[in-house]
Write an enzyme that holds these catalytic residues in place. Sequence first.
Site, short mmCIF file in Angstrom:
data_model
loop_
_atom_site.label_atom_id
_atom_site.label_comp_id
_atom_site.label_asym_id
_atom_site.label_seq_id
_atom_site.Cartn_x
_atom_site.Cartn_y
_atom_site.Cartn_z
N MET A 185 -6.25 -3.76 1.33
CA MET A 185 -5.42 -4.78 1.97
C MET A 185 -6.13 -6.12 2.18
SD MET A 185 -6.48 -5.22 5.44
CE MET A 185 -5.02 -5.55 6.38
N TYR A 186 -7.44 -6.17 2.02
CA TYR A 186 -8.15 -7.44 2.18
C TYR A 186 -7.74 -8.39 1.06
CZ TYR A 186 -11.33 -4.86 5.32
OH TYR A 186 -11.87 -4.07 6.32
N SER A 187 -7.17 -9.50 1.42
CA SER A 187 -6.66 -10.47 0.45
C SER A 187 -5.73 -9.81 -0.57
CB SER A 187 -7.80 -11.19 -0.29
OG SER A 187 -8.51 -12.04 0.58
N ARG A 188 -5.02 -8.76 -0.11
CA ARG A 188 -4.07 -8.05 -0.97
C ARG A 188 -4.71 -7.62 -2.31
NH1 ARG A 188 -1.30 -7.52 2.95
NH2 ARG A 188 0.90 -8.01 3.22
N GLY A 189 -5.93 -7.10 -2.19
CA GLY A 189 -6.60 -6.58 -3.37
C GLY A 189 -7.63 -7.51 -3.97
#
Length: 325
Positions: free
Chosen positions: A58-62
């Site tokens: 989920m960090y920066s949406r991948g």
Amino acid sequence: MQYVNLGRTGLKVSRLCLGTMTYGDPAWQSWVLPEDAGRTFIKRALEHGINFFDTADMYSRGASEQVLGRALRDFAARDAVVVATKAYFPMSDDVNDRGLSRKHLMSAIDRSLGRLNMDYVDLYQIHRWDDETPIEETLEALHDIVRAGKARYIGASSMAAWQFAKALHVADKHGWTRFVSMQPHYNLVYREEEREMLPLCREEGIGVIPWSPLARGLLAGNRRGADKGDTERAKADDFAHKLYYTESDFRIVDRAVEVASARGVLPVQVALAWILRQPAVTAPIIGASKIEQLDQSVAALEITLTEDELRRLEEPYEPHRVLGF
């Protein structure tokens, strides 16, 4: 660099783990650094001997996984590093693209491996507890992921001690792969995990890799209660605003500043030295948005606090409600 076993496993990890939430896509959060900048930190961490890197889908949406994967491919041999990622939080509007169901985990690990461009991760972690999925379903799926060679070990993050104890029991009962690590919210200003989670981890041989060991920058000693600080991260980090900034938090920060001043070091180094002294802790997960911050964190490994300094740092602590999950 110092190296220790992750819990009771034979896996050797550096005493500091570099968290890569800060590197990815600034469109996700204003304080996130783009790839070119993020690569510099990953390379510097490797130069310091750090072999342990933590990210999440989920960090920066991948994008964080992509940045980490490309940097490690360019700067390190795959077998020389320990890569950890996590799954749980929503990755899209799809109702099944979240949580800890078998459907989601089986898809999530493949997507993470694709973004990392790796055949396996060393540590695959559940980012939170899922009240909507039986723990048996989650653990069997994780066991199958390990058996398939897509993860070497499994870990967990931020849950109640009774939930973690239940998960360990269920895994043992069925002969499934056991969690080897716990990633809790733990630092000088938030110590509630000392009540149950950390003693449980010590008893069960679980490696502890705390997130936010510097209270998301609060323990740098340069923030004020009124405006939450001057940096972009301090101003925009709404999550931190929900976790910290009580009067007792700032009293502890003041103590860290005093101890640091007497030693001629930085408050963040004192805060790291404190958490590294805690018997359950394996490797705190550090973040850095400036190279000097990373260098300072590594230098903190050389600081050994006295019993009097530990007492002074811990004395102002006041109990908190459960924060972080």
